[in-house]
Scaffold this motif. Structure first.
Motif, PDB file in Angstrom:
ATOM      1  N   ARG A 193       0.826  -1.220   0.000  1.00  0.00           N
ATOM      2  CA  ARG A 193       0.000   0.000   0.000  1.00  0.00           C
ATOM      3  C   ARG A 193       0.852   1.258   0.000  1.00  0.00           C
ATOM      4  O   ARG A 193       0.583   2.207  -0.744  1.00  0.00           O
ATOM      5  N   ILE A 194       1.886   1.292   0.816  1.00  0.00           N
ATOM      6  CA  ILE A 194       2.722   2.499   0.879  1.00  0.00           C
ATOM      7  C   ILE A 194       3.555   2.639  -0.391  1.00  0.00           C
ATOM      8  O   ILE A 194       3.770   3.745  -0.889  1.00  0.00           O
ATOM      9  N   ARG A 195       3.990   1.522  -0.948  1.00  0.00           N
ATOM     10  CA  ARG A 195       4.751   1.567  -2.204  1.00  0.00           C
ATOM     11  C   ARG A 195       3.877   2.122  -3.327  1.00  0.00           C
ATOM     12  O   ARG A 195       4.325   2.950  -4.122  1.00  0.00           O
ATOM     13  N   ASN A 196       2.636   1.664  -3.377  1.00  0.00           N
ATOM     14  CA  ASN A 196       1.725   2.121  -4.434  1.00  0.00           C
ATOM     15  C   ASN A 196       1.297   3.570  -4.235  1.00  0.00           C
ATOM     16  O   ASN A 196       1.269   4.353  -5.192  1.00  0.00           O
ATOM     17  N   LEU A 197       0.951   3.937  -3.008  1.00  0.00           N
ATOM     18  CA  LEU A 197       0.469   5.286  -2.734  1.00  0.00           C
ATOM     19  C   LEU A 197       1.518   6.343  -3.077  1.00  0.00           C
ATOM     20  O   LEU A 197       1.206   7.365  -3.686  1.00  0.00           O
ATOM     21  N   PHE A 198       2.762   6.102  -2.712  1.00  0.00           N
ATOM     22  CA  PHE A 198       3.822   7.082  -2.907  1.00  0.00           C
ATOM     23  C   PHE A 198       4.750   6.739  -4.081  1.00  0.00           C
ATOM     24  O   PHE A 198       5.732   7.438  -4.296  1.00  0.00           O
ATOM     25  N   GLN A 199       4.439   5.657  -4.794  1.00  0.00           N
ATOM     26  CA  GLN A 199       5.338   5.188  -5.851  1.00  0.00           C
ATOM     27  C   GLN A 199       6.754   5.076  -5.289  1.00  0.00           C
ATOM     28  O   GLN A 199       7.738   5.505  -5.907  1.00  0.00           O
ATOM     29  N   TRP A 200       6.833   4.491  -4.095  1.00  0.00           N
ATOM     30  CA  TRP A 200       8.081   4.418  -3.344  1.00  0.00           C
ATOM     31  C   TRP A 200       8.854   3.157  -3.674  1.00  0.00           C
ATOM     32  O   TRP A 200       8.309   2.056  -3.680  1.00  0.00           O
ATOM     33  N   THR A 201      10.133   3.342  -3.926  1.00  0.00           N
ATOM     34  CA  THR A 201      11.065   2.228  -4.063  1.00  0.00           C
ATOM     35  C   THR A 201      12.159   2.448  -3.028  1.00  0.00           C
ATOM     36  O   THR A 201      12.785   3.517  -3.017  1.00  0.00           O
ATOM     37  N   PRO A 202      12.390   1.481  -2.164  1.00  0.00           N
ATOM     38  CA  PRO A 202      13.438   1.652  -1.143  1.00  0.00           C
ATOM     39  C   PRO A 202      14.801   1.918  -1.781  1.00  0.00           C
ATOM     40  O   PRO A 202      15.117   1.366  -2.837  1.00  0.00           O
ATOM     41  N   LYS A 203      15.580   2.751  -1.118  1.00  0.00           N
ATOM     42  CA  LYS A 203      16.922   3.064  -1.605  1.00  0.00           C
ATOM     43  C   LYS A 203      18.001   2.308  -0.842  1.00  0.00           C
ATOM     44  O   LYS A 203      19.131   2.225  -1.293  1.00  0.00           O
ATOM     45  N   ARG A 204      17.647   1.781   0.328  1.00  0.00           N
ATOM     46  CA  ARG A 204      18.661   1.205   1.213  1.00  0.00           C
ATOM     47  C   ARG A 204      18.264  -0.187   1.714  1.00  0.00           C
ATOM     48  O   ARG A 204      18.525  -0.526   2.858  1.00  0.00           O
ATOM     49  N   ASN A 205      17.625  -0.975   0.889  1.00  0.00           N
ATOM     50  CA  ASN A 205      17.128  -2.293   1.274  1.00  0.00           C
ATOM     51  C   ASN A 205      18.251  -3.317   1.243  1.00  0.00           C
ATOM     52  O   ASN A 205      18.364  -4.136   0.335  1.00  0.00           O
TER      53      ASN A 205
END
Length: 164
Positions: free
Chosen positions: A119-131
């Motif tokens: 949900r948070i990835r879709n809502l903000f089009q977020w891709t982690p930078k430090r995974n």
């Protein structure tokens, strides 16, 4: 960069405590339960880098300020690592084979907690930078070592001078 980290005194989070052991603030780390039905018998958790978490908080505030709806969202990577895996990585990056004590399970501990972060990835089009677990551990350790030096200097400055 060592400028952000957990400031909680007497923290209980695994990576914080392991970092404090490496920094010689604590003498050992305790594992609670080694009989879970996981690959190595220890709990599994989803760890997120403090800077990815901070990025998500900034995105959340911007979302709300622009009129977006309030939501409850999980922050994480959607993958888990065992307690022993985390400790192994911390020993590897620090070069320090610190003391690990095993105890029985704590009441209420879940075998596995991994964030469902779609949900948070879709809502903000977020891709982690430090995974990356090694990066997460290295950053936490760098922070804890810097904090230990800062606290040591502050304590030395607070000591009264004695003149004879």
């Amino acid at each position: 960069n060592g400028l952000n980290g957990q400031r909680t005194k007497n923290g209980t989070h695994l990576i914080k405590v392991a970092s404090e052991v490496v920094a010689k603030i604590r003498s050992q780390i305790e594992i609670f339960g080694t009989d879970y039905s996981t690959a190595d018998g220890t709990c599994i958790r989803d760890f997120i880098h403090v800077e990815d978490l901070a990025d998500l908080h900034v995105m959340s505030v911007k979302h709300l300020l622009s009129g977006g709806e309030s939501s409850i969202l999980n922050c994480g990577y959607g993958q888990g690592f065992s307690v022993l895996n985390v400790l192994s990585v911390m020993k590897k990056i620090s070069g320090y084979d610190f003391k690990v004590v095993t105890s029985g399970r704590r009441k209420g501990d879940s075998e596995q907690l991994v964030a469902g972060a779609s949900r948070i990835r879709n809502l903000f089009q977020w891709t982690p930078k430090r995974n990356d677990l090694e990066l997460i551990c290295r950053s936490a350790l760098q922070w804890e070592l810097a904090l230990a030096v800062k606290n040591q200097k502050a304590a030395q400055q607070a000591e009264p001078s004695v003149y004879i």
